[in-house]
Enzyme design. Structure first.
Site, PDB file in Angstrom:
ATOM      1  CB  SER A 109      -0.964  -0.045   1.195  1.00 27.52           C
ATOM      2  OG  SER A 109      -1.963   0.922   1.081  1.00 27.52           O
ATOM      3  CG  ASP A 240      -6.980  -3.034  -3.026  1.00 26.11           C
ATOM      4  OD1 ASP A 240      -7.594  -2.230  -2.297  1.00 26.11           O
ATOM      5  OD2 ASP A 240      -5.748  -3.202  -2.962  1.00 26.11           O
ATOM      6  CG  HIS A 269      -5.665  -2.484   0.640  1.00 22.70           C
ATOM      7  ND1 HIS A 269      -5.019  -2.054  -0.505  1.00 22.70           N
ATOM      8  CD2 HIS A 269      -5.059  -1.831   1.665  1.00 22.70           C
ATOM      9  CE1 HIS A 269      -4.079  -1.172  -0.191  1.00 22.70           C
ATOM     10  NE2 HIS A 269      -4.083  -1.037   1.121  1.00 22.70           N
TER      11      HIS A 269
END
Length: 289
Positions: A109, A240, A269
């Site tokens: 991320s 996601d 995610h």
């Protein structure tokens, strides 16, 4: 301040101090003479979120290192430097401190953006030989006229407003819902993962977590990806909800000279948590390949 290597006192967690006086906590697991794999965590978490992968790869014969980004986890909480350039500079100093070379970097991320910025600026001269971008915010998360597939600014403004109104509740709503995909029908909900996310997020400094939203959402990593002339794994889940795949992985792979795209069907995610075993296997194959 000096970043010379020095042993930390027995029984104390390893830390080092950056040139601007910020104390950075890090983990350094496994055989110190083995090839190194460095992990960079997402927002607003810390190095604990990588513990499954670090344990797995350390037992597979690798040295694994991960830090708590400034303002996050057990690192100190400065009012300044909560931006991607400074995050990358902190890593440059940590790599120097630990004399890390010829390593593989893995970022999740926000950490994927951090890895891209670090690699493009400081990863030369044999420092980084491969990188993996997992559910990464690269190349550019924000919706603009030139990036219509991005996420509208209003979404990130909503994040900031929710933090100001009630950070504790907001940091409960995110893992309970979209982060792990627990809001999907028939999802197997783990209260332990929700609690872990909440505790890691609440350990971050308020201003640090708040300003990091701008860092991960408004930093354009396009040129960083173009400069990454090493093998790069782009790993993303097709479901996601935090970093939609269209504006991230599917765009990033087009910018990389040696990129490999792997998509986990239905993956949320939080791939390192929800698909831990699969992610571990994919990373090991990529590192060894």
């Amino acid at each position: 301040m000096s970043t010379e290597v020095s042993a930390h006192p027995p029984g104390q967690a390893p830390t080092f101090t950056t040139r601007d006086g910020v104390e950075i906590y890090y983990k350094d697991w496994g055989n110190k003479t083995a090839p190194v794999v460095f992990f960079s965590h997402g927002w607003p978490l810390d190095s604990d979120n990588w513990e499954n992968q670090m344990f797995f790869l350390s037992n597979a014969g690798y040295r694994t290192v991960a830090h708590d980004r400034r303002g996050h986890g057990r690192s100190s909480q400065p009012w300044f430097g909560n931006d991607m350039d400074t995050y990358a500079s902190d890593l440059d100093q940590l790599f120097t401190h630990l004399k890390l070379t010829d390593g593989v970097m893995v970022g999740h991320s926000t950490g994927g953006g951090e890895v891209a910025r670090f690699t493009s600026r400081y990863g030369g001269h044999g420092r980084v030989k491969k990188a993996a971008l997992v559910s990464s915010v690269t190349p550019f998360l924000l919706q603009t006229p030139g990036n219509p597939a991005g996420t509208p600014l209003s979404v990130f403004d909503g994040f900031r407003a929710a933090m100001v109104q009630n950070r504790a509740q907001f940091f409960l709503d995110v893992p309970t819902g979209p982060f792990f995909g627990f809001n999907r029908p028939n999802a197997t909900v783990s209260q332990g993962l929700i609690d872990s996310w909440w505790s890691q997020g609440m350990a971050a400094g308020f201003v640090n977590a708040y300003e990091c939203i701008k860092a991960f959402s408004e930093t354009d990593f396009t040129e960083d990806l173009k400069k990454m002339d090493i093998p790069v794994l782009v790993l993303h889940g097709s479901d996601d909800q935090i970093v939609p795949i269209q504006a991230s992985a599917l765009a990033a792979i087009k910018l990389l000279s040696q990129g490999t795209l792997k998509i986990i069907p239905g993956g949320p995610h939080a791939l390192p948590n929800i698909y831990a075993a699969e992610v571990n296997s994919i990373l090991l194959d990529f590192i060894k390949g």
